[in-house]
Design an enzyme around this catalytic site. Structure first.
Site, PDB file in Angstrom:
ATOM      1  CB  SER A 131      -0.530  -2.216   5.292  1.00  0.00           C
ATOM      2  OG  SER A 131      -0.906  -2.158   3.948  1.00  0.00           O
ATOM      3  CE  LYS A 186      -1.652  -5.705   6.545  1.00  0.00           C
ATOM      4  NZ  LYS A 186      -1.489  -7.048   5.948  1.00  0.00           N
ATOM      5  CG  HIS A 189      -5.660  -3.060   5.421  1.00  0.00           C
ATOM      6  ND1 HIS A 189      -4.769  -3.875   4.646  1.00  0.00           N
ATOM      7  CD2 HIS A 189      -5.333  -1.735   4.949  1.00  0.00           C
ATOM      8  CE1 HIS A 189      -4.227  -3.178   3.905  1.00  0.00           C
ATOM      9  NE2 HIS A 189      -4.295  -1.705   4.057  1.00  0.00           N
ATOM     10  CG  ASN A 190      -4.474  -7.799   4.028  1.00  0.00           C
ATOM     11  OD1 ASN A 190      -4.297  -6.453   4.388  1.00  0.00           O
ATOM     12  ND2 ASN A 190      -3.585  -8.807   3.908  1.00  0.00           N
ATOM     13  CD  GLU A 193      -4.793  -4.798  -0.223  1.00  0.00           C
ATOM     14  OE1 GLU A 193      -4.174  -4.158   0.596  1.00  0.00           O
ATOM     15  OE2 GLU A 193      -3.961  -5.623  -0.920  1.00  0.00           O
TER      16      GLU A 193
END
Ligand code: 2AM
Length: 485
Positions: A131, A186, A189-190, A193
Protein backbone atom coordinates in the site's frame (compact mmCIF):
# COMPACT_ATOMS: atom_id res chain seq x y z
CA UNK A 1 26.76 -20.49 -16.82
CA UNK A 2 27.84 -17.50 -14.74
CA UNK A 3 27.15 -17.30 -11.00
CA UNK A 4 23.78 -15.82 -10.03
CA UNK A 5 24.22 -12.26 -8.80
CA UNK A 6 20.76 -10.91 -7.98
CA UNK A 7 19.45 -10.84 -4.41
CA UNK A 8 15.88 -10.64 -5.62
CA UNK A 9 13.95 -10.73 -8.87
CA UNK A 10 10.89 -8.71 -9.80
CA UNK A 11 8.42 -9.43 -12.56
CA UNK A 12 6.14 -6.68 -13.84
CA UNK A 13 7.52 -3.35 -14.96
CA UNK A 14 4.49 -1.11 -14.58
CA UNK A 15 5.14 1.95 -12.38
CA UNK A 16 4.66 0.10 -9.08
CA UNK A 17 7.12 -2.61 -10.10
CA UNK A 18 9.69 -0.14 -11.39
CA UNK A 19 9.48 1.94 -8.23
CA UNK A 20 9.79 -1.06 -5.95
CA UNK A 21 12.91 -2.13 -7.86
CA UNK A 22 14.46 1.34 -7.50
CA UNK A 23 13.57 1.31 -3.81
CA UNK A 24 15.30 -2.08 -3.36
CA UNK A 25 18.29 -0.79 -5.31
CA UNK A 26 18.51 2.23 -2.97
CA UNK A 27 18.84 -0.26 -0.12
CA UNK A 28 21.74 -2.05 -1.80
CA UNK A 29 19.93 -5.11 -3.07
CA UNK A 30 20.78 -6.29 -6.55
CA UNK A 31 17.52 -6.72 -8.42
CA UNK A 32 16.87 -8.61 -11.63
CA UNK A 33 13.93 -7.20 -13.63
CA UNK A 34 11.66 -9.07 -16.02
CA UNK A 35 8.45 -8.26 -17.86
CA UNK A 36 6.13 -10.11 -20.27
CA UNK A 37 6.81 -7.46 -22.91
CA UNK A 38 10.59 -7.71 -22.75
CA UNK A 39 11.23 -4.44 -24.60
CA UNK A 40 10.14 -2.77 -21.34
CA UNK A 41 13.10 -4.41 -19.57
CA UNK A 42 15.54 -2.73 -21.96
CA UNK A 43 13.70 0.56 -21.78
CA UNK A 44 13.77 0.46 -17.98
CA UNK A 45 17.49 -0.38 -17.83
CA UNK A 46 18.32 2.41 -20.25
CA UNK A 47 16.16 5.03 -18.57
CA UNK A 48 14.78 4.89 -15.01
CA UNK A 49 17.31 2.30 -13.85
CA UNK A 50 20.30 3.79 -15.68
CA UNK A 51 23.33 4.00 -13.41
CA UNK A 52 21.88 1.58 -10.83
CA UNK A 53 22.90 -2.01 -10.06
CA UNK A 54 19.65 -3.35 -11.53
CA UNK A 55 20.08 -6.13 -14.09
CA UNK A 56 17.55 -7.51 -16.56
CA UNK A 57 16.43 -10.77 -18.13
CA UNK A 58 14.68 -11.55 -21.40
CA UNK A 59 13.19 -14.94 -20.55
CA UNK A 60 11.85 -16.61 -17.43
CA UNK A 61 14.68 -19.13 -17.61
CA UNK A 62 17.36 -16.44 -17.79
CA UNK A 63 15.61 -14.55 -14.99
CA UNK A 64 15.65 -17.60 -12.69
CA UNK A 65 19.27 -18.35 -13.51
CA UNK A 66 20.35 -14.91 -12.32
CA UNK A 67 18.84 -15.20 -8.83
CA UNK A 68 20.79 -16.27 -5.75
CA UNK A 69 19.37 -19.27 -3.83
CA UNK A 70 16.87 -19.54 -2.35
CA UNK A 71 15.41 -17.49 -5.16
CA UNK A 72 13.24 -14.60 -4.08
CA UNK A 73 10.83 -13.55 -6.80
CA UNK A 74 8.31 -10.73 -6.47
CA UNK A 75 5.48 -10.72 -9.00
CA UNK A 76 3.72 -7.39 -9.53
CA UNK A 77 1.38 -7.94 -12.44
CA UNK A 78 -2.33 -7.58 -13.06
CA UNK A 79 -4.32 -9.64 -10.55
CA UNK A 80 -5.96 -12.82 -11.84
CA UNK A 81 -4.76 -15.23 -14.51
CA UNK A 82 -1.54 -13.29 -15.19
CA UNK A 83 -0.30 -14.31 -11.73
CA UNK A 84 -1.17 -17.98 -12.34
CA UNK A 85 0.50 -17.85 -15.76
CA UNK A 86 3.74 -16.56 -14.32
CA UNK A 87 3.71 -19.09 -11.49
CA UNK A 88 3.25 -21.84 -14.06
CA UNK A 89 6.14 -20.52 -16.16
CA UNK A 90 8.42 -20.11 -13.14
CA UNK A 91 7.93 -23.44 -11.39
CA UNK A 92 9.91 -25.62 -13.86
CA UNK A 93 12.94 -23.39 -13.28
CA UNK A 94 12.73 -23.30 -9.48
CA UNK A 95 14.12 -25.50 -6.70
CA UNK A 96 12.74 -26.58 -3.32
CA UNK A 97 12.68 -23.67 -0.90
CA UNK A 98 12.56 -20.95 -3.55
CA UNK A 99 10.14 -18.13 -2.80
CA UNK A 100 7.48 -16.44 -4.90
CA UNK A 101 5.85 -13.28 -3.52
CA UNK A 102 2.71 -11.93 -5.18
CA UNK A 103 2.69 -8.22 -4.44
CA UNK A 104 -0.32 -7.46 -6.63
CA UNK A 105 -3.92 -6.79 -5.66
CA UNK A 106 -4.95 -10.44 -5.60
CA UNK A 107 -8.16 -11.54 -3.95
CA UNK A 108 -7.21 -13.55 -0.86
CA UNK A 109 -8.98 -16.82 -1.85
CA UNK A 110 -6.62 -16.97 -4.87
CA UNK A 111 -3.69 -16.46 -2.53
CA UNK A 112 -4.85 -19.28 -0.24
CA UNK A 113 -5.13 -21.59 -3.26
CA UNK A 114 -1.71 -20.62 -4.69
CA UNK A 115 -0.04 -20.99 -1.30
CA UNK A 116 -1.43 -24.49 -0.82
CA UNK A 117 -0.68 -25.62 -4.41
CA UNK A 118 2.91 -24.39 -4.28
CA UNK A 119 3.58 -25.83 -0.84
CA UNK A 120 2.96 -29.28 -2.37
CA UNK A 121 5.72 -28.49 -4.88
CA UNK A 122 8.15 -27.30 -2.19
CA UNK A 123 7.89 -23.66 -3.27
CA UNK A 124 7.24 -21.07 -0.57
CA UNK A 125 4.47 -18.70 -1.61
CA UNK A 126 3.69 -15.33 -0.04
CA UNK A 127 0.87 -12.92 -0.85
CA UNK A 128 1.82 -9.44 0.21
CA UNK A 129 -0.39 -6.40 0.46
CA UNK A 130 1.47 -3.37 -0.85
CA UNK A 131 0.00 0.00 0.00
CA UNK A 132 1.04 3.56 -0.55
CA UNK A 133 0.68 3.86 -4.30
CA UNK A 134 3.51 4.74 -6.65
CA UNK A 135 5.12 7.16 -4.22
CA UNK A 136 5.01 4.57 -1.45
CA UNK A 137 6.53 1.89 -3.66
CA UNK A 138 9.40 4.23 -4.49
CA UNK A 139 10.19 5.63 -1.04
CA UNK A 140 8.57 3.31 1.49
CA UNK A 141 5.33 1.36 1.18
CA UNK A 142 3.36 -0.37 3.88
CA UNK A 143 3.95 -4.08 3.26
CA UNK A 144 1.67 -6.83 4.57
CA UNK A 145 3.20 -10.24 3.77
CA UNK A 146 1.43 -13.48 4.64
CA UNK A 147 1.74 -17.03 3.38
CA UNK A 148 4.24 -19.79 3.94
CA UNK A 149 5.96 -18.81 7.22
CA UNK A 150 9.25 -20.44 6.13
CA UNK A 151 9.65 -17.65 3.57
CA UNK A 152 9.70 -14.84 6.12
CA UNK A 153 13.29 -15.13 7.38
CA UNK A 154 14.53 -14.91 3.78
CA UNK A 155 12.46 -11.95 2.62
CA UNK A 156 12.39 -10.08 5.93
CA UNK A 157 15.66 -8.12 5.45
CA UNK A 158 14.55 -6.89 2.03
CA UNK A 159 10.95 -6.15 2.98
CA UNK A 160 11.74 -4.35 6.20
CA UNK A 161 14.50 -2.32 4.53
CA UNK A 162 12.28 -0.98 1.77
CA UNK A 163 9.13 -0.47 3.87
CA UNK A 164 8.00 2.87 5.26
CA UNK A 165 9.16 3.64 8.77
CA UNK A 166 6.85 4.70 11.58
CA UNK A 167 7.89 7.88 13.43
CA UNK A 168 9.72 5.73 16.03
CA UNK A 169 11.71 4.13 13.20
CA UNK A 170 9.93 0.77 13.22
CA UNK A 171 9.41 -0.66 9.72
CA UNK A 172 5.79 -0.70 8.54
CA UNK A 173 6.14 -4.33 7.58
CA UNK A 174 5.89 -7.45 9.69
CA UNK A 175 4.78 -11.01 9.15
CA UNK A 176 0.97 -11.06 9.01
CA UNK A 177 0.21 -14.77 9.17
CA UNK A 178 -0.49 -17.89 7.14
CA UNK A 179 -1.75 -18.48 3.56
CA UNK A 180 -3.97 -15.64 2.32
CA UNK A 181 -3.75 -13.49 5.44
CA UNK A 182 -1.49 -10.82 3.90
CA UNK A 183 -3.89 -10.13 1.07
CA UNK A 184 -6.83 -10.44 3.46
CA UNK A 185 -5.41 -7.77 5.76
CA UNK A 186 -4.73 -5.56 2.74
CA UNK A 187 -8.35 -6.00 1.67
CA UNK A 188 -9.61 -4.93 5.10
CA UNK A 189 -7.16 -2.02 5.00
CA UNK A 190 -8.77 -0.87 1.76
CA UNK A 191 -12.25 -1.27 3.25
CA UNK A 192 -11.21 0.87 6.22
CA UNK A 193 -9.79 3.40 3.78
CA UNK A 194 -13.23 3.61 2.13
CA UNK A 195 -14.73 4.23 5.58
CA UNK A 196 -12.22 6.93 6.57
CA UNK A 197 -12.78 8.76 3.28
CA UNK A 198 -16.56 8.56 3.58
CA UNK A 199 -16.48 9.93 7.15
CA UNK A 200 -14.42 12.90 6.03
CA UNK A 201 -16.80 13.51 3.12
CA UNK A 202 -19.78 13.52 5.48
CA UNK A 203 -18.27 16.11 7.82
CA UNK A 204 -17.37 18.19 4.76
CA UNK A 205 -20.98 18.12 3.59
CA UNK A 206 -22.23 19.09 7.06
CA UNK A 207 -19.78 22.00 7.23
CA UNK A 208 -20.71 23.15 3.76
CA UNK A 209 -24.46 22.70 3.78
CA UNK A 210 -25.31 22.91 7.46
CA UNK A 211 -22.83 25.56 8.58
CA UNK A 212 -22.29 27.35 5.28
CA UNK A 213 -18.48 27.38 5.65
CA UNK A 214 -16.27 28.34 2.74
CA UNK A 215 -13.59 25.95 1.46
CA UNK A 216 -10.87 28.06 3.10
CA UNK A 217 -12.70 27.98 6.42
CA UNK A 218 -13.09 24.22 6.13
CA UNK A 219 -9.39 23.89 5.33
CA UNK A 220 -8.66 25.67 8.64
CA UNK A 221 -10.85 23.18 10.52
CA UNK A 222 -9.02 20.25 8.92
CA UNK A 223 -5.73 21.94 9.75
CA UNK A 224 -6.80 22.14 13.41
CA UNK A 225 -7.89 18.53 13.43
CA UNK A 226 -4.61 17.49 11.89
CA UNK A 227 -2.82 18.92 14.90
CA UNK A 228 -4.78 16.72 17.30
CA UNK A 229 -6.13 13.19 17.70
CA UNK A 230 -7.25 13.08 14.07
CA UNK A 231 -3.74 13.68 12.71
CA UNK A 232 -3.60 11.58 9.54
CA UNK A 233 -2.68 11.55 5.88
CA UNK A 234 -6.32 11.74 4.72
CA UNK A 235 -7.14 14.75 6.93
CA UNK A 236 -3.98 16.44 5.69
CA UNK A 237 -4.70 15.94 1.99
CA UNK A 238 -8.33 17.01 2.52
CA UNK A 239 -7.05 20.31 3.93
CA UNK A 240 -4.86 20.77 0.87
CA UNK A 241 -7.64 19.80 -1.55
CA UNK A 242 -10.00 22.33 0.02
CA UNK A 243 -7.38 25.07 -0.31
CA UNK A 244 -6.60 24.24 -3.93
CA UNK A 245 -7.79 26.88 -6.41
CA UNK A 246 -8.50 26.43 -10.09
CA UNK A 247 -7.01 28.88 -12.61
CA UNK A 248 -10.04 31.17 -12.09
CA UNK A 249 -9.30 31.37 -8.36
CA UNK A 250 -12.27 29.22 -7.36
CA UNK A 251 -11.88 25.99 -5.32
CA UNK A 252 -11.32 23.16 -7.77
CA UNK A 253 -13.10 20.62 -5.54
CA UNK A 254 -16.47 22.26 -6.16
CA UNK A 255 -16.14 21.72 -9.90
CA UNK A 256 -15.62 17.98 -9.61
CA UNK A 257 -18.58 15.80 -10.59
CA UNK A 258 -19.92 14.12 -7.44
CA UNK A 259 -19.88 10.52 -8.63
CA UNK A 260 -17.42 8.21 -6.90
CA UNK A 261 -15.50 5.45 -8.62
CA UNK A 262 -14.35 2.21 -7.04
CA UNK A 263 -12.09 -0.66 -7.95
CA UNK A 264 -13.81 -3.27 -5.81
CA UNK A 265 -11.73 -3.92 -2.71
CA UNK A 266 -14.27 -2.15 -0.47
CA UNK A 267 -16.96 -4.29 -2.03
CA UNK A 268 -14.89 -7.43 -1.37
CA UNK A 269 -14.64 -6.45 2.30
CA UNK A 270 -18.39 -5.86 2.48
CA UNK A 271 -19.22 -9.18 0.83
CA UNK A 272 -16.73 -11.02 3.02
CA UNK A 273 -18.20 -9.46 6.17
CA UNK A 274 -21.68 -10.65 5.16
CA UNK A 275 -20.32 -14.14 4.52
CA UNK A 276 -18.67 -14.20 7.93
CA UNK A 277 -21.58 -12.60 9.78
CA UNK A 278 -19.54 -9.69 11.11
CA UNK A 279 -21.26 -6.29 11.05
CA UNK A 280 -18.63 -4.04 9.43
CA UNK A 281 -21.47 -1.64 8.80
CA UNK A 282 -19.36 1.44 8.27
CA UNK A 283 -17.42 -0.05 5.38
CA UNK A 284 -20.72 -1.31 3.95
CA UNK A 285 -22.23 2.18 4.12
CA UNK A 286 -19.08 3.64 2.56
CA UNK A 287 -19.44 1.30 -0.41
CA UNK A 288 -23.19 1.99 -0.73
CA UNK A 289 -22.52 5.73 -0.52
CA UNK A 290 -20.26 5.48 -3.55
CA UNK A 291 -23.03 3.54 -5.30
CA UNK A 292 -25.62 6.21 -4.45
CA UNK A 293 -23.25 8.93 -5.61
CA UNK A 294 -22.96 7.35 -9.01
CA UNK A 295 -26.73 7.47 -9.52
CA UNK A 296 -26.24 11.13 -10.35
CA UNK A 297 -29.00 11.51 -12.95
CA UNK A 298 -31.57 9.90 -10.67
CA UNK A 299 -30.48 12.12 -7.79
CA UNK A 300 -30.81 15.22 -9.94
CA UNK A 301 -34.41 14.22 -10.70
CA UNK A 302 -35.08 13.30 -7.06
CA UNK A 303 -33.70 16.62 -5.84
CA UNK A 304 -36.50 18.37 -7.71
CA UNK A 305 -39.40 16.31 -6.42
CA UNK A 306 -38.59 14.72 -3.04
CA UNK A 307 -39.34 16.76 0.06
CA UNK A 308 -36.79 17.49 2.79
CA UNK A 309 -36.74 19.81 5.80
CA UNK A 310 -37.42 23.48 4.96
CA UNK A 311 -34.40 24.89 6.73
CA UNK A 312 -31.06 23.28 6.05
CA UNK A 313 -28.91 25.70 8.07
CA UNK A 314 -27.66 25.15 11.60
CA UNK A 315 -28.62 28.02 13.89
CA UNK A 316 -26.60 27.16 17.00
CA UNK A 317 -23.04 28.05 18.00
CA UNK A 318 -20.86 27.15 15.01
CA UNK A 319 -17.60 26.98 16.88
CA UNK A 320 -19.00 24.56 19.43
CA UNK A 321 -20.59 22.53 16.66
CA UNK A 322 -17.24 22.20 14.88
CA UNK A 323 -15.74 20.74 18.06
CA UNK A 324 -18.61 18.29 18.22
CA UNK A 325 -18.08 17.44 14.56
CA UNK A 326 -14.47 16.55 15.33
CA UNK A 327 -15.67 14.36 18.18
CA UNK A 328 -18.19 12.65 15.90
CA UNK A 329 -15.50 11.97 13.32
CA UNK A 330 -13.13 10.57 15.92
CA UNK A 331 -15.73 8.34 17.60
CA UNK A 332 -17.01 6.96 14.28
CA UNK A 333 -13.45 6.27 13.20
CA UNK A 334 -12.82 4.26 16.37
CA UNK A 335 -15.94 2.21 15.65
CA UNK A 336 -14.87 1.63 12.06
CA UNK A 337 -11.48 0.26 13.10
CA UNK A 338 -13.10 -1.82 15.83
CA UNK A 339 -15.33 -3.35 13.15
CA UNK A 340 -12.38 -3.96 10.83
CA UNK A 341 -10.45 -5.74 13.57
CA UNK A 342 -13.56 -7.78 14.45
CA UNK A 343 -13.65 -8.95 10.85
CA UNK A 344 -9.96 -9.91 10.82
CA UNK A 345 -10.41 -11.73 14.10
CA UNK A 346 -13.26 -13.78 12.65
CA UNK A 347 -11.32 -14.57 9.46
CA UNK A 348 -8.37 -15.66 11.62
CA UNK A 349 -10.70 -18.03 13.46
CA UNK A 350 -12.22 -19.33 10.23
CA UNK A 351 -8.85 -20.02 8.57
CA UNK A 352 -6.76 -20.86 11.64
CA UNK A 353 -4.47 -17.84 11.14
CA UNK A 354 -2.51 -16.51 14.08
CA UNK A 355 -2.76 -12.81 13.30
CA UNK A 356 -0.57 -10.28 15.02
CA UNK A 357 -3.00 -7.38 15.54
CA UNK A 358 -0.48 -4.94 17.04
CA UNK A 359 1.78 -5.69 14.07
CA UNK A 360 -1.08 -4.99 11.65
CA UNK A 361 -1.71 -1.60 13.27
CA UNK A 362 2.01 -0.88 13.01
CA UNK A 363 2.06 -1.87 9.32
CA UNK A 364 -0.71 0.67 8.70
CA UNK A 365 0.97 3.30 10.85
CA UNK A 366 3.07 4.62 7.98
CA UNK A 367 3.40 4.38 4.23
CA UNK A 368 -0.25 3.79 3.40
CA UNK A 369 -3.30 5.93 2.78
CA UNK A 370 -4.85 5.33 6.22
CA UNK A 371 -1.65 6.17 8.10
CA UNK A 372 -2.39 8.14 11.23
CA UNK A 373 -1.33 8.84 14.79
CA UNK A 374 -4.47 7.00 15.87
CA UNK A 375 -3.04 3.68 14.60
CA UNK A 376 -0.30 4.01 17.20
CA UNK A 377 -3.05 3.88 19.85
CA UNK A 378 -4.47 0.73 18.29
CA UNK A 379 -1.02 -0.82 18.33
CA UNK A 380 -0.71 0.06 22.03
CA UNK A 381 -4.12 -1.47 22.74
CA UNK A 382 -3.14 -4.83 21.21
CA UNK A 383 0.34 -4.71 22.74
CA UNK A 384 -1.25 -4.20 26.16
CA UNK A 385 -3.63 -7.07 25.54
CA UNK A 386 -2.98 -9.31 22.52
CA UNK A 387 -6.21 -11.21 23.32
CA UNK A 388 -8.33 -8.04 23.32
CA UNK A 389 -11.85 -9.15 22.40
CA UNK A 390 -12.89 -5.84 20.90
CA UNK A 391 -10.99 -2.61 20.34
CA UNK A 392 -13.85 -0.75 22.02
CA UNK A 393 -13.09 -2.64 25.24
CA UNK A 394 -9.60 -1.16 25.45
CA UNK A 395 -9.55 1.45 28.27
CA UNK A 396 -8.12 4.20 26.06
CA UNK A 397 -10.80 3.78 23.39
CA UNK A 398 -13.58 3.25 25.94
CA UNK A 399 -12.76 6.60 27.43
CA UNK A 400 -12.21 8.31 24.08
CA UNK A 401 -15.73 7.37 22.98
CA UNK A 402 -17.22 8.20 26.35
CA UNK A 403 -15.80 11.71 25.97
CA UNK A 404 -16.84 12.10 22.35
CA UNK A 405 -20.29 10.59 22.46
CA UNK A 406 -22.29 13.69 23.43
CA UNK A 407 -20.86 15.63 20.52
CA UNK A 408 -21.33 12.67 18.20
CA UNK A 409 -25.01 12.29 19.15
CA UNK A 410 -25.61 16.03 18.77
CA UNK A 411 -24.06 16.13 15.30
CA UNK A 412 -26.12 13.21 14.06
CA UNK A 413 -29.37 14.47 15.51
CA UNK A 414 -28.77 17.88 13.91
CA UNK A 415 -27.89 16.32 10.57
CA UNK A 416 -31.14 14.37 10.70
CA UNK A 417 -33.10 17.54 11.44
CA UNK A 418 -31.36 19.41 8.62
CA UNK A 419 -31.77 16.51 6.18
CA UNK A 420 -28.04 16.06 5.55
CA UNK A 421 -27.06 12.43 4.93
CA UNK A 422 -24.58 10.87 7.38
CA UNK A 423 -24.65 7.15 6.56
CA UNK A 424 -21.21 6.32 7.99
CA UNK A 425 -21.32 8.61 11.06
CA UNK A 426 -24.79 7.29 11.91
CA UNK A 427 -24.20 3.61 11.30
CA UNK A 428 -21.19 3.80 13.60
CA UNK A 429 -23.37 5.22 16.37
CA UNK A 430 -26.08 2.64 15.74
CA UNK A 431 -23.52 -0.11 15.94
CA UNK A 432 -22.09 1.34 19.13
CA UNK A 433 -25.53 1.58 20.72
CA UNK A 434 -26.37 -1.92 19.54
CA UNK A 435 -23.16 -3.38 20.91
CA UNK A 436 -23.66 -1.82 24.32
CA UNK A 437 -27.21 -3.13 24.65
CA UNK A 438 -27.31 -6.30 26.68
CA UNK A 439 -30.74 -6.87 25.27
CA UNK A 440 -31.74 -6.28 21.66
CA UNK A 441 -35.21 -6.86 20.20
CA UNK A 442 -34.20 -10.14 18.58
CA UNK A 443 -36.44 -11.92 21.09
CA UNK A 444 -39.40 -10.53 19.16
CA UNK A 445 -37.73 -11.45 15.90
CA UNK A 446 -37.30 -15.03 17.03
CA UNK A 447 -40.96 -15.11 18.04
CA UNK A 448 -41.94 -13.88 14.56
CA UNK A 449 -39.77 -16.53 12.91
CA UNK A 450 -41.27 -19.20 15.07
CA UNK A 451 -44.79 -17.86 14.45
CA UNK A 452 -44.70 -17.99 10.65
CA UNK A 453 -42.02 -20.58 10.05
CA UNK A 454 -41.82 -22.74 13.17
CA UNK A 455 -38.08 -21.92 13.25
CA UNK A 456 -38.02 -22.35 17.07
CA UNK A 457 -36.37 -20.14 19.67
CA UNK A 458 -34.38 -20.54 22.88
CA UNK A 459 -35.44 -19.31 26.32
CA UNK A 460 -33.21 -16.92 28.24
CA UNK A 461 -33.08 -19.26 31.20
CA UNK A 462 -32.46 -22.37 29.11
CA UNK A 463 -30.15 -21.56 26.16
CA UNK A 464 -29.34 -24.40 23.79
CA UNK A 465 -32.79 -25.97 23.90
CA UNK A 466 -35.00 -25.34 20.85
CA UNK A 467 -38.58 -24.45 21.76
CA UNK A 468 -41.58 -24.10 19.48
CA UNK A 469 -44.90 -22.54 20.38
CA UNK A 470 -48.23 -23.01 18.66
CA UNK A 471 -48.89 -19.24 18.52
CA UNK A 472 -52.32 -19.35 16.87
CA UNK A 473 -53.80 -22.44 18.38
CA UNK A 474 -54.32 -23.60 14.80
CA UNK A 475 -52.27 -26.11 12.82
CA UNK A 476 -49.75 -28.48 14.27
CA UNK A 477 -46.78 -27.62 16.41
CA UNK A 478 -44.09 -29.16 14.31
CA UNK A 479 -40.92 -27.12 13.83
CA UNK A 480 -39.27 -25.94 10.59
CA UNK A 481 -36.78 -28.74 10.73
CA UNK A 482 -39.59 -31.13 9.96
CA UNK A 483 -41.52 -29.19 7.34
CA UNK A 484 -40.90 -26.32 4.97
CA UNK A 485 -43.11 -23.34 5.75
P1 2AM B 1 3.08 -6.02 -20.02
O1 2AM B 1 3.99 -4.83 -19.85
O2 2AM B 1 3.68 -7.08 -20.85
O3 2AM B 1 1.71 -5.60 -20.48
C1 2AM B 1 0.73 -4.21 -15.26
O4 2AM B 1 -0.22 -4.28 -16.26
C2 2AM B 1 1.77 -5.29 -15.42
O5 2AM B 1 1.13 -6.55 -15.52
C3 2AM B 1 2.64 -5.15 -16.65
O6 2AM B 1 3.94 -5.51 -16.28
C4 2AM B 1 2.03 -6.10 -17.62
O7 2AM B 1 2.91 -6.64 -18.57
C5 2AM B 1 1.61 -7.22 -16.70
N1 2AM B 1 0.55 -8.05 -17.25
C6 2AM B 1 -0.75 -7.71 -17.45
N2 2AM B 1 -1.44 -8.75 -17.96
C7 2AM B 1 -0.56 -9.77 -18.08
C8 2AM B 1 -0.67 -11.11 -18.53
N3 2AM B 1 -1.84 -11.62 -18.93
N4 2AM B 1 0.44 -11.87 -18.51
C9 2AM B 1 1.61 -11.37 -18.07
N5 2AM B 1 1.79 -10.11 -17.64
C10 2AM B 1 0.72 -9.32 -17.65
Amino acid sequence: MSQPTADVGLIGLAVMGQNLILNMNDHDFVVCAYNRTTSKVDHFLENEAKGTKVIGAHSVEEFCSKLKRPRKIVILVKAGSAVDNFIEQLVPHLEQGDIIVDGGNSHFPDTIRRCEDLEKKGILFVGSGVSGGEEGARYGPSLMPGGNPKAWEHIKPIFQAIAAKAPDGAPCCDWVGETGSGHYVKMVHNGIEYGDMQLICEVYQIMKEGLGLSEDEMACVFEDWNNGDLDSFLIEITRDILKFKDTDGKPLVEKIRDTAGQKGTGKWTGIDSLDRGIPTTLIGEAVYSRCLSSLKDERVRASKILAGPKDAKYNGDKKQFLDQLGQALYAAKIVSYAQGFMLMRQAAKDYGWKLNYAGIALMWRGGCIIRSVFLGKIKDAYNNNPQLENLLFDPFFQEAIAKAQDGWRHVISQAVVLGIPTPALSTALNFYDGLRHEKLPANLLQAQRDYFGAHTYELLDNPGKAVHTNWTGRGGDVSASTYMA
